[in-house]
Design an enzyme around this catalytic site. Structure first.
Site, PDB file in Angstrom:
ATOM      1  N   GLU A 169       3.558  -1.554  -2.078  1.00  0.00           N
ATOM      2  CA  GLU A 169       3.806  -2.994  -1.939  1.00  0.00           C
ATOM      3  C   GLU A 169       5.246  -3.367  -2.313  1.00  0.00           C
ATOM      4  OE1 GLU A 169      -0.702  -4.725  -2.563  1.00  0.00           O
ATOM      5  OE2 GLU A 169       0.624  -4.731  -4.302  1.00  0.00           O
TER       6      GLU A 169
ATOM      7  N   GLU B  25      -4.887  -0.032   2.423  1.00  0.00           N
ATOM      8  CA  GLU B  25      -5.710  -0.805   1.483  1.00  0.00           C
ATOM      9  C   GLU B  25      -6.404  -1.917   2.245  1.00  0.00           C
ATOM     10  OE1 GLU B  25      -4.094  -2.342  -2.164  1.00  0.00           O
ATOM     11  OE2 GLU B  25      -2.809  -0.585  -2.457  1.00  0.00           O
TER      12      GLU B  25
END
Length: 487
Positions: free
Chosen positions: A175, A386
């Site tokens: 991220e 994810e």
């Protein structure tokens, strides 16, 4: 509509959320080890000293460190083709500054990868998933200091060399785009960055009490982008067969209304949050819209050195990976109803339902997102690394766990993926988050569960760590066996 024949089905974990054993076998303190637990109504707190008799979720987590054989065996029963995990940087270099790597830490991941290969599971490794050694935060403010690029690259090269014949798929940072946010939790987790003023605090404080310095934060993010590019360059030298990717926390944004001001606000938010870091890592340079944004927000970009531009151009990634949980709206109306979400909230979408934690559920948004990414980067493979549903699970008297709500969420998102593939998206794999219950990064809870496998561990510290298969375990097993035909 079909998934590709060699589609990579699996699940995703982070070391700090599953391993535990936080000081075992020479491991040093990492960022999550300093963050106490919270809940939906209680923000997490951080302190530079470990507090006695306080709950630190990462210290024990779900004890994957000692139970990895059992857990990987369960993943194999589901039919996993790939397992995304992270290496805890502080297991390999406890402070980040050591000249020699910690052999016990290296051996642990050797055992993980060997166990995966025993079952034909391909490891996918995130080098930095919020596990920077705490020492680098205290001494250097994380990636705000350019020297931390060198420490990261030493760590990355150590892992590449050690596991060159055991790991094919690598992600440089988890991220990475979290650094675009004026959110201290995202900054400390993603960049290892805190202001000097905040690092001088001696008592626990909530992240809301911490400050943000945009100049320093964007400097740190740039250094992280350079570190990622250098890792790609060095990784390909060590093994040209490596597939090295990025990882974007993709929050799909919509304009709340067709008011042109909402459209313009949405356009900028989407570009800065979702596109900027990916543009740099795929196209190898800062986009003009980002340079203009930094200038317009009085960010001095002298941290972008001439040689950095060459490094970014050479260190482009091989495949695009992303998380996808939610979508949110953008509105210029100060009175619009707000809602939460992963990393950042937004304006409430009246057409969507939300989870108990205020995360809006939008499988159609996943199809839209995949098509948008495919159009923006037409030549690069895409992988969802994810996607999952956090909920409260109940163990019945007979030991069963009926999580039909999780199955429903995942089924709808897999259908959206199928439709996107049918419309030309080069999607090569999917790893759900997380295949076994782990610590929630946002709240630090065990109460919020994602797994196909239940772990008997609770927020009051009780539990024996036993594993129980949920209904979703058997459903996902069936999905993988049929290559997504039987949903």
């Amino acid at each position: 509509m079909k998934f590709p024949k060699n589609f990579l089905w699996g699940g995703a974990l982070a070391a700090n959320q599953c391993e535990g054993a936080y000081l075992e076998d020479g491991k040093g303190l990492s960022v999550p080890d300093m963050i106490l637990g919270g809940d939906i109504n209680t923000p997490r707190t951080i302190c530079k000293y470990i507090q006695k008799n306080k709950f630190y979720p990462s210290h024990e987590a779900v004890d994957f460190y000692h139970r990895y054989k059992e857990d990987i065996g369960l993943f194999a029963q589901m039919g996993f083709k790939v397992l995304r995990i992270s290496i805890n940087w502080a297991r390999i270099y406890p402070t980040g500054e050591e000249a020699v790597a910690n052999e016990a830490g290296l051996k642990f991941y050797d055992k993980i990868f060997d166990e995966c290969h025993k079952y034909g599971i391909e490891p996918m490794v995130t080098l930095s998933h919020y596990e920077m050694p705490w020492h680098l935060v205290e001494k250097y403010q994380g990636f705000y200091s350019r020297i931390v690029i060198d420490y990261y690259l030493k760590y990355a090269k150590t892992c590449f060399k050690r596991y060159r014949n055991k790991v094919k798929y690598w992600l440089t940072f988890n991220e990475i785009n979290a650094g675009t946010m004026a959110d201290p939790l995202a900054s400390i987790m993603g960049l290892g960055y805190m202001t000097r003023k905040d690092l001088q605090r001696n008592e626990p404080c909530t992240f809301d009490e911490l400050s943000d310095n945009p100049q320093e934060r964007y400097t740190a993010l740039h250094h992280e982008l350079v570190a990622s590019a250098l890792a790609v360059i060095e990784g390909h030298k060590i093994n040209p067969e490596f597939m090295i990717g990025n990882m974007i926390s993709h929050i799909t944004w919509y304009p709340r209304t067709c008011n042109p001001k909402d459209i313009l606000a949405w356009q900028q938010k989407d570009a800065i949050f979702n596109d900027f870091c990916a543009d740099v890592q795929i196209r190898g340079e800062y986009p003009e819209y980002m340079l203009a944004y930094l200038k317009n927000h009085q960010i001095d970009t002298s941290y972008i050195l001439v040689n950095d531009k060459k490094i970014l151009k050479e260190g482009v990634i091989d495949f695009y990976t992303m998380s996808y949980y939610i979508s949110n709206c953008v509105s210029t109306d100060p009175n619009v109803e707000k809602i939460g979400g992963n990393l950042v909230g937004g304006a409430k979408n009246p057409y969507l339902q939300a989870s108990k934690w205020g995360w809006q559920i939008d499988p159609d948004g996943l199809k839209y997102t995949l098509k948008a990414i495919s159009s923006r980067y037409p030549k690069i493979p895409i992988m969802i690394v994810e996607n999952g549903f956090g909920a409260v699970d109940k163990v019945e008297k007979d030991g069963s766990i009926h999580d039909d709500y999780r199955i429903d969420y995942l089924r709808k998102h897999l259908i959206a993926m199928k439709e996107a593939i049918n419309e030309g998206v080069n999607l090569i794999g999917y790893t759900s988050w997380g295949p076994i219950d782990i610590v929630s990064a946002g709240t630090g809870q065990f109460y919020k569960r994602y797994g196909f496998i239940y772990v008997d561990k609770h927020d009051d510290g009780t539990g024996d760590f036993s594993r129980i298969k949920k209904d979703s375990f058997y459903w996902y097993q069936k999905v993988i066996k049929s290559n997504g035909e039987d949903l």
